[in-house]
Design a protein around this motif. Structure first.
Motif, PDB file in Angstrom:
ATOM      1  N   THR A 246      -1.356  12.390 -33.865  1.00 45.50           N
ATOM      2  CA  THR A 246      -0.421  11.290 -33.614  1.00 45.50           C
ATOM      3  C   THR A 246      -1.176  10.003 -33.309  1.00 45.50           C
ATOM      4  OG1 THR A 246       1.266  12.798 -32.747  1.00 45.50           O
ATOM      5  CG2 THR A 246       1.456  10.466 -32.143  1.00 45.50           C
ATOM      6  N   GLU A 247      -2.214  10.117 -32.490  1.00 45.44           N
ATOM      7  CA  GLU A 247      -2.995   8.939 -32.110  1.00 45.44           C
ATOM      8  C   GLU A 247      -3.745   8.355 -33.302  1.00 45.44           C
ATOM      9  OE1 GLU A 247      -4.084   5.937 -29.779  1.00 45.44           O
ATOM     10  OE2 GLU A 247      -2.760   7.580 -29.147  1.00 45.44           O
ATOM     11  N   ASP A 258     -13.389   3.004 -27.679  1.00 40.89           N
ATOM     12  CA  ASP A 258     -14.221   2.565 -28.798  1.00 40.89           C
ATOM     13  C   ASP A 258     -13.508   2.863 -30.126  1.00 40.89           C
ATOM     14  OD1 ASP A 258     -16.243   2.318 -30.795  1.00 40.89           O
ATOM     15  OD2 ASP A 258     -17.762   2.559 -29.237  1.00 40.89           O
ATOM     16  N   ASN A 259     -13.478   1.889 -31.026  1.00 35.28           N
ATOM     17  CA  ASN A 259     -12.814   2.061 -32.323  1.00 35.28           C
ATOM     18  C   ASN A 259     -13.406   3.190 -33.147  1.00 35.28           C
ATOM     19  OD1 ASN A 259     -11.103  -0.062 -31.767  1.00 35.28           O
ATOM     20  ND2 ASN A 259     -12.397  -1.584 -32.792  1.00 35.28           N
ATOM     21  N   TYR A 260     -14.640   3.579 -32.848  1.00 33.77           N
ATOM     22  CA  TYR A 260     -15.291   4.668 -33.584  1.00 33.77           C
ATOM     23  C   TYR A 260     -14.512   5.976 -33.450  1.00 33.77           C
ATOM     24  CZ  TYR A 260     -19.114   7.638 -35.295  1.00 33.77           C
ATOM     25  OH  TYR A 260     -19.882   8.531 -36.015  1.00 33.77           O
ATOM     26  N   ALA A 261     -13.723   6.070 -32.393  1.00 33.36           N
ATOM     27  CA  ALA A 261     -12.922   7.280 -32.177  1.00 33.36           C
ATOM     28  C   ALA A 261     -11.919   7.496 -33.300  1.00 33.36           C
ATOM     29  CB  ALA A 261     -12.184   7.185 -30.840  1.00 33.36           C
ATOM     30  N   LYS A 265     -10.938  13.276 -36.143  1.00 30.53           N
ATOM     31  CA  LYS A 265     -10.760  14.133 -34.970  1.00 30.53           C
ATOM     32  C   LYS A 265     -12.071  14.426 -34.248  1.00 30.53           C
ATOM     33  CE  LYS A 265      -6.787  16.739 -36.782  1.00 30.53           C
ATOM     34  NZ  LYS A 265      -6.313  18.112 -37.125  1.00 30.53           N
ATOM     35  N   THR A 266     -13.117  14.685 -35.029  1.00 32.57           N
ATOM     36  CA  THR A 266     -14.398  15.050 -34.442  1.00 32.57           C
ATOM     37  C   THR A 266     -14.937  13.948 -33.540  1.00 32.57           C
ATOM     38  OG1 THR A 266     -14.961  16.439 -36.344  1.00 32.57           O
ATOM     39  CG2 THR A 266     -16.771  15.723 -34.945  1.00 32.57           C
ATOM     40  N   GLU A 267     -14.939  12.729 -34.051  1.00 30.87           N
ATOM     41  CA  GLU A 267     -15.464  11.618 -33.271  1.00 30.87           C
ATOM     42  C   GLU A 267     -14.499  11.207 -32.162  1.00 30.87           C
ATOM     43  OE1 GLU A 267     -18.425  10.924 -33.419  1.00 30.87           O
ATOM     44  OE2 GLU A 267     -18.896  11.911 -35.321  1.00 30.87           O
ATOM     45  N   PHE A 268     -13.207  11.424 -32.386  1.00 30.43           N
ATOM     46  CA  PHE A 268     -12.232  11.100 -31.348  1.00 30.43           C
ATOM     47  C   PHE A 268     -12.511  11.924 -30.097  1.00 30.43           C
ATOM     48  CE2 PHE A 268      -8.327  10.919 -28.990  1.00 30.43           C
ATOM     49  CZ  PHE A 268      -7.803   9.663 -29.260  1.00 30.43           C
ATOM     50  N   PHE A 269     -12.766  13.205 -30.293  1.00 30.93           N
ATOM     51  CA  PHE A 269     -13.050  14.070 -29.141  1.00 30.93           C
ATOM     52  C   PHE A 269     -14.314  13.622 -28.409  1.00 30.93           C
ATOM     53  CE2 PHE A 269     -15.451  17.733 -27.456  1.00 30.93           C
ATOM     54  CZ  PHE A 269     -14.600  18.066 -26.407  1.00 30.93           C
ATOM     55  N   ALA A 270     -15.383  13.355 -29.165  1.00 34.08           N
ATOM     56  CA  ALA A 270     -16.657  12.967 -28.551  1.00 34.08           C
ATOM     57  C   ALA A 270     -16.541  11.644 -27.800  1.00 34.08           C
ATOM     58  CB  ALA A 270     -17.749  12.889 -29.615  1.00 34.08           C
ATOM     59  N   VAL A 271     -15.823  10.682 -28.383  1.00 34.27           N
ATOM     60  CA  VAL A 271     -15.639   9.379 -27.729  1.00 34.27           C
ATOM     61  C   VAL A 271     -14.773   9.532 -26.477  1.00 34.27           C
ATOM     62  CG1 VAL A 271     -14.590   7.086 -27.954  1.00 34.27           C
ATOM     63  CG2 VAL A 271     -15.986   8.009 -29.816  1.00 34.27           C
ATOM     64  N   ILE A 272     -13.700  10.311 -26.613  1.00 34.19           N
ATOM     65  CA  ILE A 272     -12.817  10.545 -25.466  1.00 34.19           C
ATOM     66  C   ILE A 272     -13.594  11.162 -24.309  1.00 34.19           C
ATOM     67  CG2 ILE A 272     -11.042  12.157 -24.663  1.00 34.19           C
ATOM     68  CD1 ILE A 272      -9.817   9.675 -25.711  1.00 34.19           C
TER      69      ILE A 272
END
Length: 300
Positions: A246-247, A258-261, A265-272
């Motif tokens: 959804t996000e 960070d916009n990199y998120a 999904k993979t980078e979203f988790f790491a950034v979060i």
């Protein structure tokens, strides 16, 4: 700091060997009774005992061998001195923010990491102590609240002096700050840019490449890097996946994170995870549902 104790491991090996020898004596004495039973009316019982002993002996032999190999491979825990603790307090804001009891836990886990994971600083025969403390601190913070040994197949962290390119080459226009490999010859290796690593520890602002890359290892716990950690419960994995999808569909960039998120999904988790470990209040304010799942499964 980099002191190993192979003699202690060898002594443990001898202790294990002695215990195994004692069990051999017990089994041998038990075997002596089998001929007596065979000459009596307890032939069936003798056969059962014989088969049981063979099975137990095989299992015991396998267990002893496994434990012995594991014991010999395990290095002695690195003990931090007063100077190391002072350095951590001055250069690792997360450590400085911990209570006295949690600092002891942090130091203990850091010592275990340094003992078991090889750190190679490119361009130097022996890695600087500060470099090792930066790398190990990244791991401890990312895995805080989880068993220390849960670093998967990681065996070595390569530390480059500065950012590099996709081919893992150090170039003037390098832009890659860190990388976790999945599959291939470097499956058990992580690469970090020292320049970016140090920068990430300047402030607790949700930007830390060390925490980012070690968070990928948390994701990799189920042998797949997909942004949905396998250590979450089945229900939480489903809810997490729905929330992230959804996000990502929103593609809203309001400087919350960070916009990199938003690259997947993979980078979203790491950034979060960077924000969750360094600025949990901010994350809870902007992403309460995501924060709740992280707090449940990866408690701060």
């Amino acid at each position: 700091l980099f002191y190993f104790c192979p003699m202690n491991n060898y002594l443990k090996f001898l202790e294990g060997k002695a215990r195994f020898s004692a069990w051999l004596i017990v089994l041998f004495v038990t075997l002596l009774f089998i001929p007596l039973l065979l000459t009596s009316d307890y032939k069936v019982l003798a056969k059962i005992i014989g088969v049981t002993i063979v099975v137990l002996f095989s299992v015991a032999l396998w267990y002893w061998r496994t434990q012995t190999v594991r014991s010999l491979k395990k290095q002695a825990r690195i003990k931090l001195n007063l100077n190391d603790r002072f350095w951590l307090n001055e250069h690792i804001p997360y450590y400085k923010s911990l209570s006295k009891s949690n600092k002891i836990i942090f130091e203990d886990r850091l010592g275990l990491f340094l003992a078991e994971i090889r750190i190679t600083e490119i361009g130097k025969e022996v890695p600087e102590k500060e470099t090792c403390l930066y790398v190990a601190s990244s791991a401890i913070i990312a895995f805080w609240g989880l068993p220390y040994w849960n670093y998967g197949e990681l065996t070595e962290v390569l530390v480059y002096p500065k950012d590099f390119n996709e081919s893992n080459e150090i170039v003037d226009n390098g832009y890659v700050q860190g990388k976790v490999h999945h599959g291939g010859l470097m499956d058990s290796t992580m690469i970090l840019s020292l320049q970016s690593l140090i920068k990430g520890f300047k402030n607790l602002d949700g930007h830390n490449v060390g925490i980012h890359e070690f968070s990928h290892l948390i994701d990799k716990n189920d042998d797949v890097i997909d942004g949905v950690p396998g250590l979450f419960s089945v229900d939480d994995q489903k809810l997490w996946n729905e929330l992230i999808e959804t996000e990502l569909r929103k593609r809203i960039k309001q400087n919350k994170i960070d916009n990199y998120a938003y690259t997947g999904k993979t980078e979203f988790f790491a950034v979060i995870m960077e924000y969750y470990r360094e600025t949990p209040e901010k994350l809870e304010r902007h992403f309460p549902d995501i924060y709740a799942i992280l707090q449940k499964n990866l408690p701060n």
